[in-house]
Structure formats: C-alpha cells, structure tokens
Design an enzyme around this catalytic site. Structure first.
Site, PDB file in Angstrom:
ATOM      1  N   ASP A   1      57.156 -38.753 -48.920  1.00 28.56           N
ATOM      2  CA  ASP A   1      57.195 -38.792 -47.456  1.00 28.56           C
ATOM      3  C   ASP A   1      56.244 -39.870 -46.926  1.00 28.56           C
ATOM      4  OD1 ASP A   1      58.049 -37.397 -44.933  1.00 28.56           O
ATOM      5  OD2 ASP A   1      55.892 -37.092 -44.748  1.00 28.56           O
TER       6      ASP A   1
ATOM      7  N   GLU B   1      54.294 -40.464 -68.010  1.00 30.55           N
ATOM      8  CA  GLU B   1      53.740 -39.601 -69.041  1.00 30.55           C
ATOM      9  C   GLU B   1      54.773 -38.622 -69.576  1.00 30.55           C
ATOM     10  OE1 GLU B   1      50.419 -37.612 -67.331  1.00 30.55           O
ATOM     11  OE2 GLU B   1      49.219 -39.430 -67.051  1.00 30.55           O
TER      12      GLU B   1
END
Length: 546
Positions: A215, A263
């Site tokens: 956002d 990751e």
C-alpha cells in the site's frame, strides 16, 4: 550458504513465475462473507467461499487488511501487523484459510501497509507518552510547529483525505499523516522501522503467504529538510523530486525487501501500489525490487478504443523495460465500480454523482454492464496479470444511495460532508437471492445492500448461461488454456473503434468499442461478452476467436 526458509503451507504447484499471468481476485474481508453473524465479514467466511473461488478459476486471492484496527480507514490503519483483528478471526483461522486456498491451488497475497500505522499501534502510544526528542518519537515524523509559538502546522501539506497533513499533540509537537489523523506516518529513515517490517514480511511468508500488495509504496521516502517544499502529488514530476511521493530513496527500501522475499523457495511475489508516472512506476517493478507495480491507467480511462490501445501499448512497453509483466485493473476497493463508470456520461464527476445518491446524471445500467463485460474480456486476453475485484464477476454496480448516517469512509468527515467516499464499492456482496443480507451472513451487514441485490447474486446467476458470472467462468477457463507468454500482435480490426490483437498460437481478441455492429472477423468463437451471430460483432462487445 544460507538455507531457504520453508513456509508452513504451499500450493500444489510451485511455479516461481505464477504471478506473471495470474488472475488475482481481491477480497475485501469485511464485506465478503460473515460466518459468525455479527454483520461483519471474517476470515472463516472467506475460507467457506474458497470452493467458489476455485470454481471461478482465479489463480490467487489478495486479502485487503484483516489486521487489528480501529477502522478509521477500513482496516488500512493497522494497530498490529502480525495478528488478526479479533472481529475477523484468529491466526489459526488465517492458517486454515491459507491451507484451504493452497489445496485449491490458489495463492494468497496479503496487503501490507508500510507508510503509516494506526494511532492505536503500540509504537504510536509510546511516542505520545515519551515526548519530544525520544527514540519512540523517532519512529514517526514529529516536528515542531511554525509561527512564534509553534501553533501553526510545520508546512502547508494537505492530507489525501482533506485538511492539513499535520495534527498537533498536547505537548505542542505535530505529527505527519498523509491520510487520516488516525494514520500517523512512519519515518523510514529509522533503521528500527525497516528491520521491523522485514520481520513482518517473514512472519506472514513463514505462514504460507505467497505474495504481498504494498500500500502507498510511493510514499515511504520523504524529504523533510527545511524549508519544506510544496508537494505536487496530483502531477508528480519525472525526476523523483517531490518531497512526499515517488522519491528515489524509496527504492533502497524495496531492494532490501526483495532480499527478504528471496529467502523463500519460490520467492515471495510483490506488487506496488505506486501512483507515479508510467516511466517512474517501472522502477518499483524491477526484479531487484518488488517485481510488479499496479497499472491503474484503465481505472481513469473512458470506454474508448484509442484510449485503451494507447494504455495497452504504453504499459506493455514499460513492462518489457522493467522485466516484469503488466497488471490490468478495472475496479478495486478505492474507485466506483467499472460497470457504473461506463454507464455514466463521459467526464462525469463520480464524487458529485454519488452526492446525488446516483440520480444525476442518470445511470444507463444496461449499457454500463455491457461495456464492463466487453472491457473485462479484452483485459483478460492481454499479456500479464489481471486483478478482479470481488463482485465484479456478478456485474455489480456501485451502491450509490447509502444513507449519510451510515457512511464509514473517513473522506465523508474529513471533507466536511462533501465527498461520500468509497463505501459504495465496499458493500457486502450478495450470495443468495433472498435473506437478511442476501447470503452474506445471518443478519443485516455493516453496510446496507441495495434492495435489488438478490437478482445479482451468485445463486441467481449460477444457472444463467448469459449471466456475468457465467461469462467470467468461461473466460477464466479459456484464459487458463490459452494464456502463454508475453507476445501480442496488433491486427486489423476492420472498422474504426475496433481494437484487435493476436496472442500465442494465433487466438485473437476483437473489441468493438463503437455503438454500431461491425463485420466479425473469420474464426471460431471461443467466448464473447455478448451475443454474436450472423457474422456481425455488435457494438460494445468483445469476442475471442480461434
């Protein structure tokens, strides 16, 4: 060498590039399905409707905020980024939703709100208690006021919801909020803020989340040096020089986020809500950053062949430049639904129209829906990912006549009751033809639904081959078979006002934007947005041809 992190839940398929051509269905949880009868949608309600989403044929769901929130801005004022609002469920409910979605091979995207917190977040409470100059206040943007006694705001910056972007606290300092006063802006130069949000990304990724919608991605970095320069947010410059939006420094933040997202195997996806000029928007979509950025151009475009073609060409070129794929959006939780926009005279001020409860100018509902179906089918044929807002697959129009005493959008208050805001597209969607909330739940919902909603419900449309729901199901099934690669070749439309192009293996999309019929190009009809017969493509209609 570091070991890749293993999420608690994974989809049945593991394509790392799933996001490139995904159909993503936006769920506004509070208005999707109410499982516990309190009038408010919840996570268990979403889980109960996962089979419906699977039958619809979407590839992912994007959950608008479900975090603890006082709801000053529909959940975009977050009090705790690593929990579920108790009115919407628990973390166990969230885990069950992710598992159910993954069992249907549907990915889950979570809405992250990094520009600001709620004023009820523990950090902001600590900042108010600690006082000026404290480490607690350094997480936010606190400044002394202007004028001899500091009684004036530090600058003339204006909130997106109206009024000053600064609010004064009892000890005399002011804090910045680009949105409501209940949404204080974080200071992203603070290392603690950066570390904490990286841990939030890991928290949800570890629970099986497949991606994030970011956002106000263009608002995190700010130039707070004095003298304060005026912001030009309505027409941002192309050099990143606005003090509040789309600054170059923001990209270092998202580069660090990408390292966190990588990751995981497959890497977590991300898409930026970045209201920036197209040449700048591509920076957020680089593979070293978020990977995608929303293209909102069609939200503001008229139903016009030249406008659509220009926007498509520009955004395909931008995506090629960034190495991402395009994103196509016709409706979301912040704008008047596109079935309604296309049924109003071109140039209508929708804020003014809503203030008349949708009476002036009059809405041509049939034409609006016809155009919406045509635009949707065109967009679904394009390379890239498409975002579908809940209820648009039913052909829902804007709920324009919500009584003023029931409005929830902060714009209503912040603008002195001159802008009704976004509640009309956030009304709970109808599932059944009858009932106190048309199947949304057992009691009346938190926002009132139009009296005719039953006719637009999933129940009413499921058995109708001509319904908008049936069109979406057919189009998404065909798209899954046909959608391959990023190539698009423009073809001859045969008439003015026609947009036509070919995709992989030669299947074609042809849209007649004009009001009059045109000759239908040869080929077998795969799916059409309206009736097609006798070699004629009616006005305001799209067809896919083999």
């Amino acid at each position: 060498m570091s070991t890749l992190r293993t999420p608690a839940s994974t989809p049945r398929t593991t394509d790392p590039d799933w996001w490139r051509d995904a159909v993503v269905y936006q769920v506004y949880p509070r208005s999707f399905a109410d499982s516990d009868g309190d009038g408010l949608g919840d996570l268990a309600g979403v889980t109960s409707r996962v089979p419906y989403l699977g039958s619809l044929g979407v590839d992912a769901i994007w959950l608008s905020p479900f975090f603890p929130s006082p709801l000053a801005d529909g959940g975009y004022d977050v009090a705790d980024y690593r929990d579920v609002d108790e009115r919407l469920g628990t973390l166990t409910d969230f885990d069950e939703l992710v598992r159910a979605a993954h069992e249907h091979d549907i990915r889950v995207i979570v809405d992250i709100v990094p520009n600001h917190t709620s004023d009820e977040h523990e950090w902001f409470r600590a900042a108010l208690a600690a006082g000026p100059g404290s480490p607690e206040r350094a997480r936010y943007v606190f400044r002394d006021g202007s004028g001899p006694d500091g009684a004036e705001p530090p600058s003339d910056w204006v909130s997106n919801f109206g009024g000053s972007a600064w609010t004064r606290v009892p000890d005399g300092q002011w804090y910045l909020h680009l949105f409501a006063p209940e949404q204080p802006d974080l200071d992203w130069t603070n290392p603690e803020v950066r570390r904490d949000f990286e841990e939030t990304l890991r928290f949800w990724s570890d629970r099986g989340v497949d991606g994030f919608r970011v956002d106000v991605a263009h608002g995190l970095a700010k130039d707070l040096s004095t003298p304060y320069r005026p912001s030009n947010e309505q027409a941002l410059p192309l050099d990143g020089s606005d003090p509040l939006y789309d600054r170059d420094e923001v990209h270092d933040i998202f580069a660090s986020w990408r390292r966190v997202l990588d990751e995981y195997d497959p890497p977590r996806a991300a898409v930026a809500e970045a209201w920036a000029p197209a040449p700048r928007r591509v920076l957020y979509a680089r593979p070293t950053e978020l990977g995608q950025a929303f293209n909102f151009d069609l939200l503001e475009a008229p139903f016009d062949a030249a406008a659509f073609r220009t926007i498509i060409e520009r955004n395909l070129a931008s995506s090629e430049q960034s190495g991402a794929s395009s994103t196509w959006v016709l409706s979301n939780h912040d704008v008047v639904r596109h079935a309604t926009r296309y049924g109003l005279p071109e140039g209508t001020d929708t804020d003014a129209w809503l203030m008349t409860d949708g009476t002036t100018p009059p809405l041509d509902r049939e034409r609006g829906l016809r155009r919406a179906r045509a635009a949707t089918l065109l967009v679904l044929a394009l390379p890239g990912s498409s975002y579908v807002y809940q209820g648009e697959e039913l052909g829902l129009h804007e709920a324009a006549a919500i009584p003023r005493d029931l409005l929830q959008d902060p714009k209503w208050v912040r603008t002195g009751h001159t802008v009704k805001g976004r509640d009309g597209c956030r009304v709970p969607i109808p599932w059944t033809e009858t009932g106190p909330s048309f199947g949304f739940g057992p009691v009346a919902p938190h926002l009132p639904q139009p009296a005719d909603f039953g006719a637009w419900s999933v129940e009413a449309e499921s058995g109708d081959e001509t319904s908008t729901l049936s069109l979406y199901r057919a189009a998404l099934a065909a798209r899954r078979r046909l959608q391959r690669g990023e190539s698009l070749v423009w073809t001859e439309g045969g008439a003015d006002g026609v947009v036509a192009f070919a995709r992989h293996d030669g299947w074609r999309s042809v849209t007649n934007f004009g009001p009059e019929p045109v000759p239908l190009p040869p080929g077998a009809v795969i799916v059409s947005s309206g009736p097609v017969a006798d070699g004629v493509l009616p006005g305001e209609t799209t067809v896919w041809l083999a």
